[in-house]
Design a protein around this motif. Structure first.
Motif, PDB file in Angstrom:
ATOM      1  N   GLY A 141      46.528   4.740  86.760  1.00  0.00           N
ATOM      2  CA  GLY A 141      47.168   6.018  86.972  1.00  0.00           C
ATOM      3  C   GLY A 141      46.991   6.921  85.772  1.00  0.00           C
ATOM      4  O   GLY A 141      46.293   6.568  84.808  1.00  0.00           O
ATOM      5  N   VAL A 142      47.595   8.084  85.814  1.00  0.00           N
ATOM      6  CA  VAL A 142      47.484   9.065  84.728  1.00  0.00           C
ATOM      7  C   VAL A 142      48.876   9.622  84.427  1.00  0.00           C
ATOM      8  O   VAL A 142      49.797   9.501  85.232  1.00  0.00           O
ATOM      9  N   PHE A 143      48.996  10.254  83.262  1.00  0.00           N
ATOM     10  CA  PHE A 143      50.284  10.837  82.903  1.00  0.00           C
ATOM     11  C   PHE A 143      50.082  12.052  82.022  1.00  0.00           C
ATOM     12  O   PHE A 143      49.002  12.289  81.486  1.00  0.00           O
ATOM     13  N   GLU A 144      51.147  12.810  81.849  1.00  0.00           N
ATOM     14  CA  GLU A 144      51.193  13.939  80.927  1.00  0.00           C
ATOM     15  C   GLU A 144      52.520  13.927  80.192  1.00  0.00           C
ATOM     16  O   GLU A 144      53.562  13.601  80.778  1.00  0.00           O
ATOM     17  N   GLY A 145      52.491  14.290  78.913  1.00  0.00           N
ATOM     18  CA  GLY A 145      53.702  14.532  78.144  1.00  0.00           C
ATOM     19  C   GLY A 145      53.760  16.021  77.844  1.00  0.00           C
ATOM     20  O   GLY A 145      52.796  16.603  77.347  1.00  0.00           O
ATOM     21  N   ILE A 146      54.873  16.659  78.167  1.00  0.00           N
ATOM     22  CA  ILE A 146      54.995  18.115  78.090  1.00  0.00           C
ATOM     23  C   ILE A 146      56.298  18.465  77.366  1.00  0.00           C
ATOM     24  O   ILE A 146      57.290  17.740  77.475  1.00  0.00           O
TER      25      ILE A 146
ATOM     26  N   GLY B 129      48.643   8.716  69.031  1.00  0.00           N
ATOM     27  CA  GLY B 129      49.199   9.723  69.910  1.00  0.00           C
ATOM     28  C   GLY B 129      48.976  11.144  69.425  1.00  0.00           C
ATOM     29  O   GLY B 129      49.605  12.066  69.936  1.00  0.00           O
ATOM     30  N   ASP B 130      48.096  11.302  68.463  1.00  0.00           N
ATOM     31  CA  ASP B 130      47.892  12.616  67.850  1.00  0.00           C
ATOM     32  C   ASP B 130      46.420  12.886  67.591  1.00  0.00           C
ATOM     33  O   ASP B 130      45.626  11.961  67.437  1.00  0.00           O
ATOM     34  N   ASN B 131      46.082  14.171  67.497  1.00  0.00           N
ATOM     35  CA  ASN B 131      44.766  14.578  67.015  1.00  0.00           C
ATOM     36  C   ASN B 131      44.816  14.754  65.499  1.00  0.00           C
ATOM     37  O   ASN B 131      45.879  14.931  64.920  1.00  0.00           O
ATOM     38  N   VAL B 132      43.637  14.688  64.858  1.00  0.00           N
ATOM     39  CA  VAL B 132      43.539  14.717  63.403  1.00  0.00           C
ATOM     40  C   VAL B 132      42.841  15.991  62.937  1.00  0.00           C
ATOM     41  O   VAL B 132      41.806  16.379  63.489  1.00  0.00           O
TER      42      VAL B 132
ATOM     43  N   THR C   4      51.776  16.683  71.402  1.00  0.00           N
ATOM     44  CA  THR C   4      52.876  17.293  72.142  1.00  0.00           C
ATOM     45  C   THR C   4      54.228  16.816  71.631  1.00  0.00           C
ATOM     46  O   THR C   4      55.135  17.617  71.396  1.00  0.00           O
ATOM     47  N   ALA C   5      54.378  15.507  71.462  1.00  0.00           N
ATOM     48  CA  ALA C   5      55.658  14.974  70.995  1.00  0.00           C
ATOM     49  C   ALA C   5      55.868  15.257  69.510  1.00  0.00           C
ATOM     50  O   ALA C   5      56.941  15.685  69.086  1.00  0.00           O
TER      51      ALA C   5
ATOM     52  N   ILE D 186      46.529  19.446  74.098  1.00  0.00           N
ATOM     53  CA  ILE D 186      47.008  20.811  74.311  1.00  0.00           C
ATOM     54  C   ILE D 186      47.471  21.407  72.984  1.00  0.00           C
ATOM     55  O   ILE D 186      47.171  22.567  72.671  1.00  0.00           O
ATOM     56  N   THR D 187      48.208  20.616  72.189  1.00  0.00           N
ATOM     57  CA  THR D 187      48.650  21.102  70.877  1.00  0.00           C
ATOM     58  C   THR D 187      47.442  21.359  69.989  1.00  0.00           C
ATOM     59  O   THR D 187      47.425  22.337  69.224  1.00  0.00           O
TER      60      THR D 187
END
Length: 294
Positions: A32-37, A188-191, A249-250, A212-213
């Motif tokens: 499955g897939v998910f999104e955190g918003i 959980g993050d981009n660098v 996002t978080a 997205i962030t």
């Protein structure tokens, strides 16, 4: 505090009663897939971007979401309303649905849709002021030839194994390299790194999620007229950077002051990072960047 209200397949349930089948392939196989918003001050931040990415991820794994984007958006807004939240973290989950114990998706007639709205705090406030400590994980980022990191799938074991390594040494985050030793992203993050005034982040193709962030921060960088490159780099470049920060996002955007025992720059949140954090927070409160909840 009253129980959170959870959306499952068109119905709303108190948290204590919100359940999915043990035969759901999201539970059995991470299918499955998910999104955190995030929602800020009664508006869902970059709502359309998140919804589009959810549906793109579903398409990539050949999963047909049983509702339109407009219906998904309204279900999300109603979930937030029923929880009485203005600032919140929303989790959209779409699994393959209930099937049998075999792998085949053909045995799953209808996907399961779950929406959770709650609050979240990944890092303490002082860490945003002083920067966080990170390590490099020994596990490598999934290759696009096996499971494309652009898909926010329910199978997050690659990220979790890296997070375990960080937890064991008391670090806040773990950096993942790809199979060629290039910096890809974190659990959980981009660098992002900054060297001689130039801001750099790895291109998506090295194994990073198109966050997205990440996109918002890049747009802020360009609006400020700061030098920017999407560029491959290794740990050598990261260790010797003047500044480093992560986005998600978080986590939103947060400075990094030590990696693998090496002090990054001055060991404090640098001036360019501080400016970007300030501008990013302004964007999150911009009414034009969010969808009204109430």
């Amino acid at each position: 505090m009253e129980e959170r209200i959870i959306y499952i397949d068109g119905q709303f349930y108190p948290k204590s009663e919100a359940k999915v089948s043990v035969f759901d392939h999201g539970f059995l196989y991470g299918d499955g897939v998910f999104e955190g918003i995030r929602a800020y001050d009664g508006r869902v931040f970059r709502c359309e971007d998140h919804i589009n990415r959810l549906y793109e991820g579903a398409k990539a794994i050949d999963l047909e979401i049983p509702m339109s984007k407009e219906e998904m958006t309204e279900a999300m807004l109603e979930t937030i309303r029923r929880n009485g939240l203005r600032d919140s973290y929303i989790r959209l989950v779409v699994s393959r649905g209930m099937g049998d114990l075999g792998l085949s998706p053909d045995k799953c007639p209808k996907p399961t849709v779950v929406i959770i709205a709650d609050t979240i705090a990944i890092y303490p406030p002082e860490m945003y002021e002083n920067g966080l400590v990170a390590i490099t994980a020994s596990v490598r980022r999934n290759s696009a030839s096996s499971l494309d990191p652009q898909i926010k799938s329910l199978n997050y074991l690659n990220n979790i194994l890296a997070k375990i390594e960080a937890n064991r040494v008391g670090a806040a985050e773990a950096i993942l390299l790809n199979q060629n030793g290039l910096v890809a992203e974190c659990t959980g993050d981009n660098v992002f790194i900054i060297k001689d005034g130039v801001i750099m982040t790895p291109p998506i193709y090295v194994g990073a999620l198109n966050g997205i962030t990440r996109r918002v921060v890049i747009s802020v960088i360009k609006q400020l007229g700061l030098p920017f490159e999407e560029k491959e780099f290794t740990l050598y470049n990261l260790y010797n950077a003047d500044e480093c920060f992560f986005t998600g996002t978080a986590a939103e955007a947060i400075a990094v002051t030590m990696v693998d025992g090496r002090t990054i720059g001055s060991g404090k949140c640098g001036p360019i990072t501080a400016k970007l954090l300030e501008e990013f927070r302004k964007v999150t409160r911009d009414p034009s960047q969010g969808k009204e909840i109430y």
